[in-house]
Design an enzyme around this catalytic site. Structure first.
Site: not given
Ligand code: NOJ
Length: 532
Positions: A345, A413-415
């Protein structure tokens, strides 16, 4: 992430909105919100991430086969300044260097992906397995574990073997399901004794929409209105098959978890008093995250996708919906194939209802949704064109996952955030602010009862940013790409806070302040007593 044309439309809409309806618009939502002091649950895992094509380089070394990204980037005009990931960060040669950076950051986990053509050059397992490729990932995993860093491994971060694209049309073809399953099975066999967290697909939304609908990503196909749905359909089936393979053949022995990593922007209704905007915002999220999450948790596509795409296909005179269907056996096979949900996100959009009549605009994923995306021009946008810092959207998205999918175990898992300008001074104070705000919203979500178990800062290093080349830097560490050795330098986000520390000191700072005040008071009392 968002196709450039859509971003442009967004900006135009922002302008129109500012000129025509500025007074009606509820700008108060721009507030940062107050800081929440609290602690993360014990065992919460902090990490950083990367992906193979974006960082490894060594594109043609040691028997690696070509991926669709190798071929795509070597064509003129596909990537900014025609840059490629040929050498990128040379991560292939820098395992030890990069792990010492991770240690500097005190990471609990590192998320990376395995390049399919590095270990199976043609993509077809029965053709050939490349032991040198296996060796590279063996070394990486072993060194991580020696450093007490848990590997979280993605099987597919967009680098499909080129042979599979040429022979079968890539994800347009159902045969990818079995080839992907063979590749995954090989990874479980060779690495599964040490890897306990597997992610089948990273952000299949991007693969489908940007790879097969807009063509901005490899393989660069523009199959408007059908290509993305077909690619997604096959990826969902491939995901389910690999989950079952792990579940039946490896889980008992290896005791790991297997999930999928989905990306999703949050969509907030422009006017929360307007039912049409509320529905449009929900549709935005369902067409994004829900497209993949709903099958994986509930066995089928979101009803709203089936309704909208089905209706529009009918209006076009098509006999069946452009959205493929799952049989009832497939539905029960796909349902529940997720031990944990990975969430990527970065940003949020305001959403309003907008009709796209079929005849005029033709069909596409974007027009199927009947909505328009808007941004608040006052939102900070330090980096990529599409990336506005809207921390409160993160908390809402996490709560949406909790209520829609039965409060699954989540790993972020992604920011993270990129930077537009050359950050020569390495003073990325906006990145420190972004992380602080987003992490605090995640903490609020945990307080709301969302089951978040870990957080992955995106990304460890500056790296190849797909069609944007090296122009957008997401790293905590600056990489000098002009220097052959690709040296890494810590940005302020590393130096001043040491990411991990920032995450916990927010509760320590007031404690230290309180203590100092108390100590001063005691000292003062002591002095006064002595005087008397
Ligand atoms: C999501 C992708 O998974 C990742 O590879 C990329 O770097 C980020 N978006 C930022 O665009």
């Amino acid at each position: 992430m968002l196709p450039r044309c859509a971003v442009r439309v967004c900006h135009v809409l922002v302008l129109v909105l500012c000129l025509s309806a500025a007074e009606d618009f509820d700008w108060t939502k721009n507030d940062r919100g107050s800081f929440y002091y609290g602690t993360f649950p014990a065992g919460f895992s902090w990490g950083a991430g990367s992906s193979a094509y974006q960082t490894e380089g060594a594109w043609d070394k040691d028997g690696k086969g070509l991926s669709i990204w190798d071929v795509f980037t070597h064509k003129k005009g596909k990537v900014q300044r025609n840059e490629t990931g040929d050498s990128s960060c040379e991560g292939y040669y820098k395992i030890k260097d990069d792990i010492s950076l991770m240690k500097e950051l005190k990471l609990n986990h590192y998320r990376f992906s395995i390049s399919w053509p590095r270990i199976i050059p043609t993509g077809i397992k029965s053709d050939h397995v490349n032991e040198k490729g296996i060796q590279y990932y063996d070394n990486l995993i072993d060194h991580l574990l020696e450093s007490k860093i848990t590997p979280i491994v993605t099987l597919y971060h967009w680098d499909l073997p080129q042979v599979l694209q040429e022979k079968y049309g890539g994800w347009q073809n159902i045969s990818m399901v079995n080839h992907f399953n063979d590749f995954a099975n090989l990874c479980f066999e060779r690495f599964g004794n040490r890897v306990k967290y597997w992610i089948t697909f990273n952000n299949p939304w991007s693969v489908a929409v940007e790879g097969y609908e807009t063509g901005e990503h490899a393989p660069g196909l523009k199959l408007r209105g059908t290509g993305a749905y077909r690619a997604a359909h096959h990826m969902i089936k491939a995901h389910a098959k690999v989950w079952h393979t792990y579940d039946t053949q490896w889980r008992a022995k290896q005791k790991g978890l297997i999930g999928i990593s989905l990306s999703g922007d949050w969509g907030e209704p422009v006017d929360i008093g307007n039912q049409k905007d509320i529905e449009a915002a929900e549709r935005y999220v369902q067409f994004y995250l829900g497209w993949f999450a709903t099958p994986v948790f509930h066995g089928d596509y979101p009803q709203v996708m089936k309704d909208f795409i089905g209706r529009k296909s009918g209006q076009q005179g098509l006999g069946t919906s452009r959205l493929p269907t799952f049989s009832s056996q497939e539905k029960s096979y796909i349902k529940g194939t997720c031990d944990f949900l990975g969430i990527g996100h970065f940003t949020t959009r305001y959403i309003t209802q907008k009709n796209y009549p079929v005849g005029r605009s033709g069909s596409s994923y974007f027009t199927d949704r009947d909505l328009a995306e808007l941004v608040d021009p006052r939102w900070p946008d330090p980096g990529s064109e599409w990336l506005y810092s809207v921390p409160w959207g993160f908390r809402r998205l996490l709560n949406f996952v909790k209520t829609q999918y039965g409060n699954p175990m989540i790993y972020v898992t992604e920011n993270g955030v990129s930077e537009k300008m050359l950050c020569t001074e390495l003073c990325d104070d906006w990145r420190i602010q972004y992380y602080k705000d987003y992490i605090n919203e995640m903490l609020k979500a945990i307080k709301d009862g969302v089951n978040v178990r870990g957080y992955t800062a995106w990304s460890l290093l500056d790296k190849f940013e797909w069609d944007e080349g090296y122009s957008e830097r997401f790293g905590l560490y600056y990489v000098d790409f002009r220097n052959k050795n690709k040296p890494r330098y810590p940005k302020a986000s590393v130096q001043s806070t040491q990411l991990h520390m920032e995450m916990v000191t927010e509760i320590v700072v007031p404690t230290v302040c309180t203590l100092s005040i108390l100590l001063s008071a005691i000292f003062l009392m002591f002095l006064l007593r002595r005087r008397n």
